[in-house]
Design an enzyme around this catalytic site. Structure first.
Site, mmCIF file in Angstrom:
data_model
loop_
_atom_site.group_PDB
_atom_site.id
_atom_site.type_symbol
_atom_site.label_atom_id
_atom_site.label_comp_id
_atom_site.label_asym_id
_atom_site.label_seq_id
_atom_site.Cartn_x
_atom_site.Cartn_y
_atom_site.Cartn_z
ATOM 1 N N ARG A 44 -8.529 -11.458 5.713
ATOM 2 C CA ARG A 44 -7.200 -11.932 6.150
ATOM 3 C C ARG A 44 -7.062 -11.808 7.657
ATOM 4 N NH1 ARG A 44 -4.110 -8.023 2.300
ATOM 5 N NH2 ARG A 44 -5.354 -8.463 0.474
ATOM 6 N N ASN B 38 -14.705 6.174 5.836
ATOM 7 C CA ASN B 38 -16.168 6.151 6.008
ATOM 8 C C ASN B 38 -16.687 5.729 7.371
ATOM 9 O OD1 ASN B 38 -17.021 6.826 3.233
ATOM 10 N ND2 ASN B 38 -15.877 4.979 2.739
ATOM 11 N N GLY C 49 -11.359 3.564 6.723
ATOM 12 C CA GLY C 49 -10.742 4.770 7.290
ATOM 13 C C GLY C 49 -11.463 6.046 6.887
ATOM 14 N N HIS D 181 0.833 -1.223 0.000
ATOM 15 C CA HIS D 181 0.000 0.000 0.000
ATOM 16 C C HIS D 181 0.861 1.263 0.000
ATOM 17 C CE1 HIS D 181 -3.397 -2.324 2.294
ATOM 18 N NE2 HIS D 181 -3.694 -2.281 1.006
ATOM 19 N N ARG E 293 -19.661 -2.572 6.710
ATOM 20 C CA ARG E 293 -21.052 -2.098 6.791
ATOM 21 C C ARG E 293 -21.994 -3.213 7.218
ATOM 22 N NH1 ARG E 293 -20.195 0.482 0.985
ATOM 23 N NH2 ARG E 293 -19.029 -1.450 0.935
HETATM 24 P P1 ADP Z 1 -10.029 -2.374 -1.236
HETATM 25 O O1 ADP Z 1 -9.584 -1.327 -2.237
HETATM 26 O O2 ADP Z 1 -8.953 -2.827 -0.293
HETATM 27 O O3 ADP Z 1 -10.830 -3.499 -1.815
HETATM 28 P P2 ADP Z 1 -11.653 -0.247 -0.084
HETATM 29 O O4 ADP Z 1 -10.636 0.763 0.287
HETATM 30 O O5 ADP Z 1 -12.604 0.067 -1.191
HETATM 31 O O6 ADP Z 1 -11.043 -1.685 -0.249
HETATM 32 O O7 ADP Z 1 -12.501 -0.546 1.232
HETATM 33 C C1 ADP Z 1 -13.511 -1.493 1.204
HETATM 34 C C2 ADP Z 1 -14.146 -1.592 2.566
HETATM 35 O O8 ADP Z 1 -14.528 -0.317 3.038
HETATM 36 C C3 ADP Z 1 -15.432 -2.393 2.506
HETATM 37 O O9 ADP Z 1 -15.205 -3.749 2.665
HETATM 38 C C4 ADP Z 1 -16.217 -1.830 3.655
HETATM 39 O O10 ADP Z 1 -15.967 -2.672 4.768
HETATM 40 C C5 ADP Z 1 -15.599 -0.492 3.956
HETATM 41 N N1 ADP Z 1 -16.578 0.596 3.835
HETATM 42 C C6 ADP Z 1 -16.993 1.229 2.727
HETATM 43 N N2 ADP Z 1 -17.933 2.154 3.036
HETATM 44 C C7 ADP Z 1 -18.112 2.096 4.379
HETATM 45 C C8 ADP Z 1 -18.934 2.780 5.304
HETATM 46 N N3 ADP Z 1 -19.785 3.724 4.912
HETATM 47 N N4 ADP Z 1 -18.835 2.439 6.606
HETATM 48 C C9 ADP Z 1 -17.988 1.485 7.014
HETATM 49 N N5 ADP Z 1 -17.193 0.805 6.197
HETATM 50 C C10 ADP Z 1 -17.240 1.097 4.891
#
Ligand code: ADP
Length: 406
Positions: free
Chosen positions: A248, A342, A340, A187, A292
């Site tokens: 994971r 949301n 982070g 990352h 979520r």
């Molecule tokens: P990656 O790029 O690693 O696949 P993302 O950065 O898109 O992942 O993050 C995905 C995760 O973010 C989702 O699995 C979900 O758990 C979390 N997420 C997205 N929106 C929200 C929200 N409104 N509240 C809490 N968690 C959220």
């Protein structure tokens, strides 16, 4: 200047096209003029291609046997059909690739040459799915745009490649070093972008800041950043180390694996599947890898979902503490990626443990929808920020910089 970004994952391929001035790099990340995504997880033998431009959004499904022809079909939507934004592919002047593994060799983004391609192929041993997909992307771009087009590799590992030995070397056998068994970290593009963006939002020089960046998405990692460099991170030899994640486990006592092999007939593939795909939030909650869904389940009284969040928060706090110790102090704590950006609840829970440092969260700002914004109070000893990570833009920026060198 048109710059194409290719970001190949194990189950998806994301791409976008930026159109930026050849002379000046914008301060704020611009919106791409075209975005394409391929997802082949819905149905065996079928790939879904989604394309978005300012004027259009189109989704189509195509047969899927092999990745390269589907990538070519997605890219062709830039110069054909209703999502056309280019008159010819030759308008693309540079292609940037997010490459997962650059080993210890690459500290920076680099122009792709035959030597770099060979190194990416060699490093496939450490990231078999991703590096192979990156090479296919590089070759697809060469086939369409010709070998002379500027192609740039931006490595997920590069930002961490100069971590001090004490942080980068495992306390295992000494010959692990020779064998390339290192803590590489991942990352990096996101951690670096967020650190730079935080410094710019705070109006301070990154060189003067001690920062912890929390990239909390499906995959999750932290980085400790001093003088603009990563000096410690939570992921290691692979992205399985460190924090609890969507599917994971993060770090677990290695003896558990030995135990499962000796007493429950586990082999390498079964352990790999368990720890990478069936563990973490999904494994503990039994509900989902998606934060979520976990929150909804908690509201409905699901105890396993509650336990999953409790472990997630415990681990997050523990690793923030570990990064804090590596830095020897803290000026800024940054939250980014899906969770982070949301989840006010996760941010508040993480910060609560560091109130003793004088870190104070502004509850109202935290509960809003902060984006590239400070969420700590004016008298907080540590600045807390939420930053929307922009990995594609960081790659485009590096392409732009390298394009000026030749
Ligand atoms: P990656 O790029 O690693 O696949 P993302 O950065 O898109 O992942 O993050 C995905 C995760 O973010 C989702 O699995 C979900 O758990 C979390 N997420 C997205 N929106 C929200 C929200 N409104 N509240 C809490 N968690 C959220």
């Amino acid at each position: 200047m048109k710059i194409l970004i290719l970001n190949a994952g194990s189950s998806s391929q994301k791409s976008c096209l930026y159109d930026i001035s050849r002379d000046v790099l914008p301060d704020d990340p611009p919106e791409p003029i075209w975005e394409g995504m391929i997802d082949w997880t819905h149905q065996a033998g079928i790939a879904e291609i989604q394309v978005k431009t300012v004027a259009q959004e189109v989704t189509k499904t195509v047969p899927y046997t092999d990745r390269p022809p589907v990538v070519e079909q997605m890219l062709a939507t830039m110069w054909q059909g209703e999502t056309q934004v280019l008159s010819t592919p030759s308008e693309i002047e540079a292609v940037g690739h997010r490459v997962v593994h650059g080993g210890r060799k690459y500290h920076d983004s680099i122009r792709i040459t035959s030597e770099v391609k060979a190194a990416i192929a060699q490093l496939s041993e450490l990231a078999p799915v991703h590096n192979a997909a990156n090479l296919e992307g590089i070759e697809a771009a060469e086939a369409i745009l010709g070998e002379q087009v500027l192609q740039v590799a931006v490595f997920d590992t590069a930002f961490h490649a100069q971590m001090p030995d004490a942080a980068a070397i495992y306390p295992g056998a000494y010959d692990w070093i020779e064998k390339g068994i290192y803590r590489y970290g991942f990352h990096g593009t996101s951690h670096q972008y967020c650190a730079e963006r935080a410094a710019s939002l705070l109006g301070q020089d990154l060189q003067d800041l001690r920062l912890i960046t929390c990239h909390l998405g499906n995959g999750a990692s932290l980085a400790a950043i001093r003088n603009g460099r990563s000096i410690d991170t939570t992921m290691g030899f692979t992205p399985l180390d460190g924090l609890m994640m969507g599917t994971r486990s993060g770090a677990v006592d290695p003896s558990i694996l030995i135990h499962l092999m000796r007493h429950e007939g586990y082999d390498a593939d079964k352990l790999d599947h368990l720890l990478n795909k069936q563990a973490g939030l999904l494994g503990i909650s039994g509900v989902s890898n998606d934060m979520r869904q976990i929150m909804k389940a908690i509201d409905a009284g699901n105890n396993r979902a509650k336990l999953a969040i409790d472990i997630y928060i415990h681990r997050l706090r523990a690793y923030i503490g570990s990064m804090l110790a590596s830095l020897g102090g803290l000026d800024g704590l940054i939250f980014t990626a899906g969770v982070g950006e949301n989840s006010p609840l996760i941010r508040a829970a993480a910060c609560e443990a560091f109130a003793f440092l004088g870190l104070k969260l502004d509850e109202e700002k935290n509960a809003g929808r902060p984006r590239d914004q400070l969420i700590s109070t004016p008298d907080s000893t540590v600045k807390v920020l939420v930053i929307h990570t922009q990995e594609d833009w960081t790659i485009a920026r590096d392409c732009w910089k390298l394009s000026r060198l030749h």
